[in-house]
Design a protein around this motif. Structure first.
Motif, PDB file in Angstrom:
ATOM      1  N   MET A 112     -24.377 -12.474 -25.581  1.00 50.38           N
ATOM      2  CA  MET A 112     -24.016 -12.585 -24.167  1.00 50.38           C
ATOM      3  C   MET A 112     -22.651 -11.931 -23.918  1.00 50.38           C
ATOM      4  O   MET A 112     -22.472 -11.207 -22.934  1.00 50.38           O
ATOM      5  N   ALA A 113     -21.705 -12.175 -24.813  1.00 50.87           N
ATOM      6  CA  ALA A 113     -20.376 -11.579 -24.679  1.00 50.87           C
ATOM      7  C   ALA A 113     -20.434 -10.057 -24.824  1.00 50.87           C
ATOM      8  O   ALA A 113     -19.810  -9.328 -24.050  1.00 50.87           O
ATOM      9  N   ILE A 114     -21.203  -9.582 -25.811  1.00 51.43           N
ATOM     10  CA  ILE A 114     -21.355  -8.131 -26.005  1.00 51.43           C
ATOM     11  C   ILE A 114     -21.947  -7.501 -24.754  1.00 51.43           C
ATOM     12  O   ILE A 114     -21.451  -6.477 -24.257  1.00 51.43           O
ATOM     13  N   ASP A 115     -23.003  -8.094 -24.213  1.00 53.68           N
ATOM     14  CA  ASP A 115     -23.637  -7.552 -23.010  1.00 53.68           C
ATOM     15  C   ASP A 115     -22.660  -7.508 -21.831  1.00 53.68           C
ATOM     16  O   ASP A 115     -22.649  -6.542 -21.071  1.00 53.68           O
ATOM     17  N   ALA A 116     -21.830  -8.547 -21.694  1.00 56.26           N
ATOM     18  CA  ALA A 116     -20.854  -8.580 -20.604  1.00 56.26           C
ATOM     19  C   ALA A 116     -19.813  -7.477 -20.780  1.00 56.26           C
ATOM     20  O   ALA A 116     -19.397  -6.840 -19.804  1.00 56.26           O
ATOM     21  N   MET A 117     -19.412  -7.227 -22.034  1.00 56.67           N
ATOM     22  CA  MET A 117     -18.413  -6.173 -22.283  1.00 56.67           C
ATOM     23  C   MET A 117     -19.028  -4.793 -22.094  1.00 56.67           C
ATOM     24  O   MET A 117     -18.371  -3.880 -21.579  1.00 56.67           O
ATOM     25  N   ILE A 118     -20.288  -4.616 -22.478  1.00 56.51           N
ATOM     26  CA  ILE A 118     -20.987  -3.350 -22.236  1.00 56.51           C
ATOM     27  C   ILE A 118     -21.064  -3.090 -20.730  1.00 56.51           C
ATOM     28  O   ILE A 118     -20.834  -1.967 -20.275  1.00 56.51           O
ATOM     29  N   ALA A 119     -21.366  -4.128 -19.955  1.00 58.70           N
ATOM     30  CA  ALA A 119     -21.449  -3.984 -18.495  1.00 58.70           C
ATOM     31  C   ALA A 119     -20.115  -3.566 -17.892  1.00 58.70           C
ATOM     32  O   ALA A 119     -20.073  -2.956 -16.824  1.00 58.70           O
TER      33      ALA A 119
END
Length: 191
Positions: A112-119
């Protein structure tokens, strides 16, 4: 375009809630976050360290609560330019209650954190973990993180750490991490 192909987190138990941190959640969760992390991590963090992360990057921090609303997992992150170079996400803290480990909760929180940072267009994501924390190292390596550095006696308790980095964009590892000085810029023009 991101070259990272995210590993899908396992679904985990159905009775769990995954919650994005926000300022309105401080009263309910800040004490529980501190208690959970203090049990798991070897570094003693003051309230100011938590507020540093949660006030500026609360949207990159995720929590897991059970059906009773009790906090059982948390990941605390930040995202900023690294020494004038890439936009670097940083996983500062990850903790899951011992009795809930092995159920995919940590993996889901990190994803979830990785996806938020990618966004938010991160170039890379970094973290440190103790070299004897095999479960943590395996989790991050399964998600594509690479060991980039061994940090001797990195923690206050004297333990050594690995720095792990997940490169999200091609060429990120080659980006300079310190701004060029005026003399260097002039010299670069003539090379």
């Amino acid at each position: 375009m991101n070259s990272h192909s995210a590993v899908t987190a396992p679904p985990g138990p159905d009775d769990l809630q995954y919650i994005q941190y926000g300022p309105e959640k401080e009263a309910k969760y800040l004490g529980a976050i501190r208690d959970l992390i203090a049990k798991d991590l070897s570094e003693p963090y003051s309230i100011y360290v938590y507020r540093y992360f949660l006030y500026q990057w609360g949207d990159l921090c995720y929590m897991t609560a059970n059906a009773a609303g009790e906090l059982i997992g948390v990941v605390v992150c930040k995202l900023e330019t690294h020494r004038g170079g890439p936009l670097r996400g940083y996983i500062a803290m990850l903790a899951v209650q011992k009795e809930h480990r092995g159920k995919g909760i940590a993996t889901k929180l990190v994803c979830m954190a990785i996806d938020a940072m990618i966004a938010k267009d991160a170039d890379e994501i970094a973290l440190e973990t103790e070299i004897d924390n095999i479960a943590s190292i395996k989790l991050y390596e399964r998600l594509g993180f690479l060991r980039t550095k061994r940090l001797h006696r990195y923690y206050l308790n004297g333990n050594t750490a690995f720095r792990l980095v997940l490169y999200l964009k091609e060429g990120t590892a080659l980006k300079p991490t310190a701004p060029l000085y005026a003399d260097d810029q002039m010299a670069a023009q003539y090379m």
